[in-house]
Design an enzyme around this catalytic site. Sequence first.
Site, mmCIF file in Angstrom:
data_model
loop_
_atom_site.group_PDB
_atom_site.id
_atom_site.type_symbol
_atom_site.label_atom_id
_atom_site.label_comp_id
_atom_site.label_asym_id
_atom_site.label_seq_id
_atom_site.Cartn_x
_atom_site.Cartn_y
_atom_site.Cartn_z
ATOM 1 N N VAL A 1 -1.174 -5.973 15.579
ATOM 2 C CA VAL A 1 -1.551 -5.713 14.194
ATOM 3 C C VAL A 1 -0.277 -5.727 13.365
ATOM 4 C CG1 VAL A 1 -2.654 -4.108 12.594
ATOM 5 C CG2 VAL A 1 -3.485 -4.285 14.950
ATOM 6 N N CYS A 2 -0.324 -6.424 12.228
ATOM 7 C CA CYS A 2 0.808 -6.457 11.295
ATOM 8 C C CYS A 2 2.071 -6.958 12.018
ATOM 9 C CB CYS A 2 0.996 -5.078 10.686
ATOM 10 S SG CYS A 2 2.044 -5.024 9.219
ATOM 11 N N THR A 3 3.170 -6.256 11.876
ATOM 12 C CA THR A 3 4.421 -6.716 12.474
ATOM 13 C C THR A 3 4.525 -6.403 13.960
ATOM 14 O OG1 THR A 3 5.483 -4.671 11.709
ATOM 15 C CG2 THR A 3 5.734 -6.632 10.330
ATOM 16 N N THR B 1 1.018 -12.694 10.882
ATOM 17 C CA THR B 1 1.553 -11.345 10.730
ATOM 18 C C THR B 1 1.478 -11.008 9.249
ATOM 19 O OG1 THR B 1 3.412 -9.866 11.254
ATOM 20 C CG2 THR B 1 3.963 -12.059 10.413
ATOM 21 N N ALA C 1 -2.925 -9.635 10.377
ATOM 22 C CA ALA C 1 -1.987 -9.418 9.278
ATOM 23 C C ALA C 1 -1.846 -7.922 9.020
ATOM 24 C CB ALA C 1 -2.477 -10.165 8.051
#
Length: 319
Positions: A104-106, A124, A157
């Site tokens: 998730v995300c970074t 991302t 993202a």
Amino acid sequence: MAQRTVLFVLFDGMQSLDVTGPLEVFAGAEQHTPGTYRIRTASLDGAPVRTSSGLTVVPDETLAQADAPHTLLVPGGQGTRRPDARLTDWLREHGPRAERLVSVCTGAIRLAEAGLLDGRRVTTHWAYSDKLARDHPAVEVDPDPIYVRDGQVSTSAGVTSGIDLALALVEEDLGRDAALTIARHLVVFLRRPGNQAQFSAQLAAQTAEREPLRAVQHWITEHPAGDLSVEALAARARLSPRHFARAFQTETGMTPGRYVDRVRLEHARRLLEDTSDGIEEISRASGYGTPEGMRRAFVKALGTAPSEYRRRFHPTPAR
């Protein structure tokens, strides 16, 4: 159905919602269909971790104690900016053993550091996509979608898109009805398609520096059904069409045509989600003219027709 272990990797500086959002989805699935998921959290030493917002989370166990999971999820957050060799080594060794590897995300940066994304198409958070692509050239980074699935690897993202991805995984495991029940309980839509853009047309484009161009941007947003040809917009900005097109792209980062396409798509999506207006009425109000024109735009941008989009995202009262 065999029980699936979902292991959340915890570390200092992680984004709390990257963990709690997907965790609530899987916990809801376990409540819906008992025996489906076994949810575990683990940090390197088993010690509590402090999230980027200051929340302290106590893990169930150390990563060394954790059983090989079916689904291994790595969150993002400020902590991903400080590489931890021990965590990278653990992911490099244990990541390939998971049937599903999720970030998730970074969190994608953590996976890339461990060499787990080489040759994969991933996404991302849009603010870090350039860094991920620059630091890891063997990874194909697509900054636009809210999530991407490539084989056993699924990446999402920023923050709330982790919920969308988790719902997609639950739908894969248990079917649409189960995922829809969970989405209603969490008061979220089931489910944004993975190829939906991370942000709106207004956020995707830069704000023009010059007032006439800013005014044109605002006009486009307020009048999606109007004459939005380059000639008409240039006249509004009191520039020649050629000068206007060049200046608009320079100051906003995209061509006038692309900006108009995004605004119209976003306007049509909102009407499909928030109103009961007919497809023909929405196509006219959004500047497409005909239902077929709107259908082509939706299929090209989102991979789905307007009618299917409405079926997925128009709120349905819970019974």
